[in-house]
Design a protein around this motif. Structure first.
Motif, PDB file in Angstrom:
ATOM      1  N   THR A  44       0.815  -1.222   0.000  1.00 19.49           N
ATOM      2  CA  THR A  44       0.000   0.000   0.000  1.00 19.49           C
ATOM      3  C   THR A  44       0.847   1.269   0.000  1.00 19.49           C
ATOM      4  N   SER A  45       2.048   1.211   0.571  1.00 16.29           N
ATOM      5  CA  SER A  45       2.886   2.426   0.608  1.00 16.29           C
ATOM      6  C   SER A  45       4.334   2.052   0.831  1.00 16.29           C
ATOM      7  N   PHE A  46       5.225   2.922   0.297  1.00 14.18           N
ATOM      8  CA  PHE A  46       6.667   2.803   0.496  1.00 14.18           C
ATOM      9  C   PHE A  46       7.134   3.861   1.499  1.00 14.18           C
ATOM     10  N   HIS A  47       8.192   3.528   2.241  1.00 13.14           N
ATOM     11  CA  HIS A  47       8.769   4.476   3.189  1.00 13.14           C
ATOM     12  C   HIS A  47      10.276   4.244   3.260  1.00 13.14           C
ATOM     13  N   LEU A  48      11.003   5.295   3.576  1.00  6.95           N
ATOM     14  CA  LEU A  48      12.459   5.229   3.634  1.00  6.95           C
ATOM     15  C   LEU A  48      12.923   5.497   5.050  1.00  6.95           C
ATOM     16  N   SER A  49      13.779   4.623   5.572  1.00 10.52           N
ATOM     17  CA  SER A  49      14.393   4.795   6.882  1.00 10.52           C
ATOM     18  C   SER A  49      15.867   4.415   6.776  1.00 10.52           C
ATOM     19  N   GLY A  50      16.708   5.437   6.605  1.00  7.86           N
ATOM     20  CA  GLY A  50      18.133   5.160   6.423  1.00  7.86           C
ATOM     21  C   GLY A  50      18.380   4.389   5.147  1.00  7.86           C
ATOM     22  N   ASN A  51      19.002   3.235   5.247  1.00 11.17           N
ATOM     23  CA  ASN A  51      19.260   2.403   4.070  1.00 11.17           C
ATOM     24  C   ASN A  51      18.201   1.323   3.893  1.00 11.17           C
ATOM     25  N   GLN A  52      17.086   1.455   4.606  1.00 12.45           N
ATOM     26  CA  GLN A  52      16.026   0.452   4.510  1.00 12.45           C
ATOM     27  C   GLN A  52      14.812   1.016   3.771  1.00 12.45           C
ATOM     28  N   LEU A  53      14.336   0.257   2.794  1.00 12.00           N
ATOM     29  CA  LEU A  53      13.073   0.537   2.136  1.00 12.00           C
ATOM     30  C   LEU A  53      12.003  -0.274   2.858  1.00 12.00           C
ATOM     31  N   LEU A  54      11.018   0.422   3.416  1.00  6.99           N
ATOM     32  CA  LEU A  54       9.943  -0.233   4.166  1.00  6.99           C
ATOM     33  C   LEU A  54       8.718  -0.334   3.272  1.00  6.99           C
ATOM     34  N   LEU A  55       8.104  -1.508   3.238  1.00  6.42           N
ATOM     35  CA  LEU A  55       6.959  -1.777   2.375  1.00  6.42           C
ATOM     36  C   LEU A  55       5.782  -2.199   3.251  1.00  6.42           C
ATOM     37  N   ALA A  56       4.769  -1.330   3.331  1.00  4.91           N
ATOM     38  CA  ALA A  56       3.621  -1.580   4.196  1.00  4.91           C
ATOM     39  C   ALA A  56       2.531  -2.335   3.448  1.00  4.91           C
ATOM     40  N   SER A  57       1.763  -3.115   4.190  1.00  6.69           N
ATOM     41  CA  SER A  57       0.647  -3.847   3.608  1.00  6.69           C
ATOM     42  C   SER A  57      -0.499  -3.893   4.616  1.00  6.69           C
ATOM     43  N   GLU A  58      -1.682  -4.205   4.110  1.00  7.97           N
ATOM     44  CA  GLU A  58      -2.844  -4.298   4.992  1.00  7.97           C
ATOM     45  C   GLU A  58      -3.062  -5.707   5.526  1.00  7.97           C
ATOM     46  N   ASP A  59      -2.266  -6.688   5.041  1.00  9.04           N
ATOM     47  CA  ASP A  59      -2.527  -8.073   5.436  1.00  9.04           C
ATOM     48  C   ASP A  59      -1.299  -8.837   5.905  1.00  9.04           C
ATOM     49  N   SER A  60      -0.091  -8.270   5.695  1.00  8.13           N
ATOM     50  CA  SER A  60       1.104  -9.066   6.006  1.00  8.13           C
ATOM     51  C   SER A  60       2.180  -8.283   6.739  1.00  8.13           C
ATOM     52  N   GLY A  61       1.814  -7.190   7.376  1.00 10.05           N
ATOM     53  CA  GLY A  61       2.792  -6.453   8.159  1.00 10.05           C
ATOM     54  C   GLY A  61       3.669  -5.531   7.328  1.00 10.05           C
ATOM     55  N   LEU A  62       4.931  -5.391   7.789  1.00  6.87           N
ATOM     56  CA  LEU A  62       5.871  -4.428   7.197  1.00  6.87           C
ATOM     57  C   LEU A  62       7.144  -5.147   6.766  1.00  6.87           C
ATOM     58  N   ALA A  63       7.398  -5.151   5.450  1.00 10.07           N
ATOM     59  CA  ALA A  63       8.613  -5.775   4.920  1.00 10.07           C
ATOM     60  C   ALA A  63       9.736  -4.755   4.901  1.00 10.07           C
ATOM     61  N   ARG A  64      10.984  -5.257   4.957  1.00  9.65           N
ATOM     62  CA  ARG A  64      12.157  -4.374   4.977  1.00  9.65           C
ATOM     63  C   ARG A  64      13.181  -4.863   3.961  1.00  9.65           C
ATOM     64  N   TYR A  65      13.706  -3.929   3.176  1.00 12.09           N
ATOM     65  CA  TYR A  65      14.684  -4.250   2.141  1.00 12.09           C
ATOM     66  C   TYR A  65      15.839  -3.257   2.234  1.00 12.09           C
ATOM     67  N   ASP A  66      17.055  -3.777   2.347  1.00  7.91           N
ATOM     68  CA  ASP A  66      18.245  -2.935   2.371  1.00  7.91           C
ATOM     69  C   ASP A  66      18.620  -2.607   0.928  1.00  7.91           C
ATOM     70  N   TRP A  67      18.228  -1.421   0.479  1.00  7.10           N
ATOM     71  CA  TRP A  67      18.424  -1.057  -0.919  1.00  7.10           C
ATOM     72  C   TRP A  67      19.905  -0.811  -1.249  1.00  7.10           C
TER      73      TRP A  67
END
Length: 538
Positions: free
Chosen positions: A407-430
């Motif tokens: 549903t939305s992307f967010h940036l925290s330092g070197n982590q790309l955070l990927l939010a969802s309505e059904d599976s929590g928050l994924a994290r990717y070190d870009w």
């Protein structure tokens, strides 16, 4: 003034130069002299002689005539103050006056880094020993013609006297703010309001007057529950005002004003606004609606601007396309997406960049590290490399993605955070290209429904369900869970709005607002104790 060349015109006139008078000697010739006897009764070398009556009368008449001519000479002769070359010498007239006419001075040499102002020199030559009197000087600017200057000071350098001092009074030739509080905030009492004024030089003529008159709106009063769905928001990068998209209206919010809403712009032909983006190059706010294409307003005076086009040009085909999301990349290039394509704007038209199978609408776009990330409902994430101008491998639940609907992307330092309505928050070190563990209700989160994420002062706030959880990004530790009911919010959280302190219309310190769709926003300050700072009513 810093940066630009400043100009003003000066006119110095009615200069009278009085010079040291030359001694004038009038010699009286008495006639021829000889040793001959002129009167038999008087010896030649006697001490006394008798003057002829006729000679005395001539002498008196001559003196009187010279006195009259001398007294009339200033009226009969007008000499300009000037000098001319005579061989190797400069000859100055004894007295006179002069009008310099209008002289334009271009002030240059400003250096903001060291606080150096621009300057210009104007030299006037006078004869040595000249005395000046009856001097008049005029200063003229014309802001409508680009002739203006910021806080000018005119100094007679030889004597150290300020002939003209506009220091601390802003721009001479134009004014972009009130003398008092700017912006001025007041209420009609009953039908008028006073207190907003400008300081102008005496005799100034106003060519153009533009007033941005906002329309503050008090909070609505209703006995029924309201549903305020905040689709998107952006912050003005100069004065810090917040643009808030609710349904088909754009609300302009001033944190320091009462009421907070200072203006509303309605897009009557649209059902709702879905995306807002700031064009820093063209000083424009672009507005995308779900069924009425693009709109644009000025970030300078809120006037209506030419929007992005409605059509996509592909070979010889032109078609009208309604988009779901768009972004203005770091290089100023707009990109847009809907369920079946990704397009790029070339300055004149939209052009197809990538065609895809139609699965679901575009949900969000973000740019990180020269890569664009596009999320689609039930369609995972597509990636586009801006450096190579090529598509990268797609993400879905079939490979690394935790949900096919990010549903939305967010940036925290070197982590790309990927939010969802059904599976929590994924994290990717870009930066390294590695996936980190996903946060969900099985480890750290209270709910898998992550409505929004915000980062403020190294504190990551995760809005999920009826609570907001805080995480310290500096030491990687979850801190505390705060329930929205403690903030007077009755429904699950929907939106987090980060409002930095960057201008006169922003809060004094960065805050995060929490919305549950009811119009009463909780205020959190990550740098303050306690975290909760009250509520703001729209």
């Amino acid at each position: 003034m810093f940066g630009e060349v400043c100009t003003l015109q000066l006119n110095l006139y009615r200069i009278v130069g009085l010079f040291n008078d030359f001694d004038e000697i009038l010699e009286h010739e008495l006639g021829p002299r000889s040793n001959s006897v002129r009167c038999a009764n008087i010896p030649m070398n006697g001490k006394f002689r008798v003057a002829s009556p006729v000679s005395g009368a001539k002498k008196a008449l001559l003196l009187t005539l010279l006195m009259v001519i001398t007294s009339l000479s200033p009226l009969l002769t007008v000499n300009p103050v000037s000098a001319h070359e005579n061989g190797n010498a400069t000859v100055w007239q004894k007295q006179g006056s002069n009008d310099t006419g209008w002289v334009q001075l271009d002030a240059i040499g400003a250096d903001p880094s060291i606080g150096m102002s621009a300057n210009a020199n104007w030299g006037l030559e006078f004869a040595p020993g000249a005395l000046l009197s009856n001097v008049t000087m005029e200063v003229r600017v014309n802001g409508s013609d680009g002739m203006l200057i910021q806080e000018p000071v005119i100094t007679a350098s030889d004597v150290g006297i300020n002939l003209f001092d506009w220091n601390g009074l802003g721009m001479l030739g134009s004014s972009d703010s009130f003398t008092g509080a700017n912006p001025h905030s007041g209420r009609l009492s009953p039908n008028s309001d006073a207190g907003a004024y400008w300081t102008l030089p005496s005799g100034a003529e106003i060519n153009d007057l533009v007033i941005e008159a906002l329309a503050p709106i008090d909070p609505a009063v209703t006995f029924e529950p309201v549903d305020i769905d905040i689709a998107d928001y952006v912050i003005h990068f100069v004065d810090g005002r917040m643009y808030l998209a609710i349904d088909n209206a754009l609300l302009i919010i001033d944190y320091n004003n009462q009421p907070k809403i200072i203006d509303i712009i309605d897009f009557d032909n649209a059902e709702k606004i879905v995306d807002l983006e700031i064009d820093y190059t063209n000083l424009a706010l672009h507005v995308l609606t779900n069924d009425d294409y693009f709109h644009a307003i000025s970030l300078v005076d809120t006037s209506i601007l030419t929007p992005l086009p409605e059509t996509v040009f592909d070979l010889d085909t032109i078609e009208f396309v309604q988009f779901d999301q768009f972004i203005i990349a770091s290089d100023g290039t707009p990109y847009a997406a809907n369920s079946d394509r990704i397009v790029i704007f070339d300055g004149n038209d939209w052009n197809n960049l990538l065609l895809k199978s139609s699965v679901g609408k575009a949900l969000d776009i973000i740019e990180i590290g020269d890569v664009l990330y596009f999320s689609f409902e039930n369609g995972g994430v597509l990636r586009w490399d801006l450096t190579t101008n090529s598509e990268l491998s797609a993400w879905s639940s079939a490979n690394n993605l935790h949900s096919d609907s990010v549903t939305s992307f967010h940036l925290s330092g070197n982590q790309l955070l990927l939010a969802s309505e059904d599976s929590g928050l994924a994290r990717y070190d870009w930066n390294t290209g590695f996936w980190l563990s996903t946060w969900n209700d099985g480890n750290w989160l209270t709910s898998n429904n992550v409505a929004d994420v915000a980062l403020s002062n190294n504190i990551l706030m995760i809005l999920n369900g009826d609570a907001v959880q805080t995480y310290n990004t500096a030491n990687g530790v979850f801190l505390q869970t705060f329930y929205l009911a403690d903030y007077g919010l009755v429904d699950d959280g929907r939106k987090l709005l980060t409002w930095p302190s960057i201008g006169i219309r922003s809060p004094s310190s960065e805050i995060v607002l929490i919305s549950d769709g009811g119009g009463d926003l909780a205020i959190l300050d990550a740098a303050a104790t306690p975290l909760y700072q009250g509520n703001m009513l729209l």
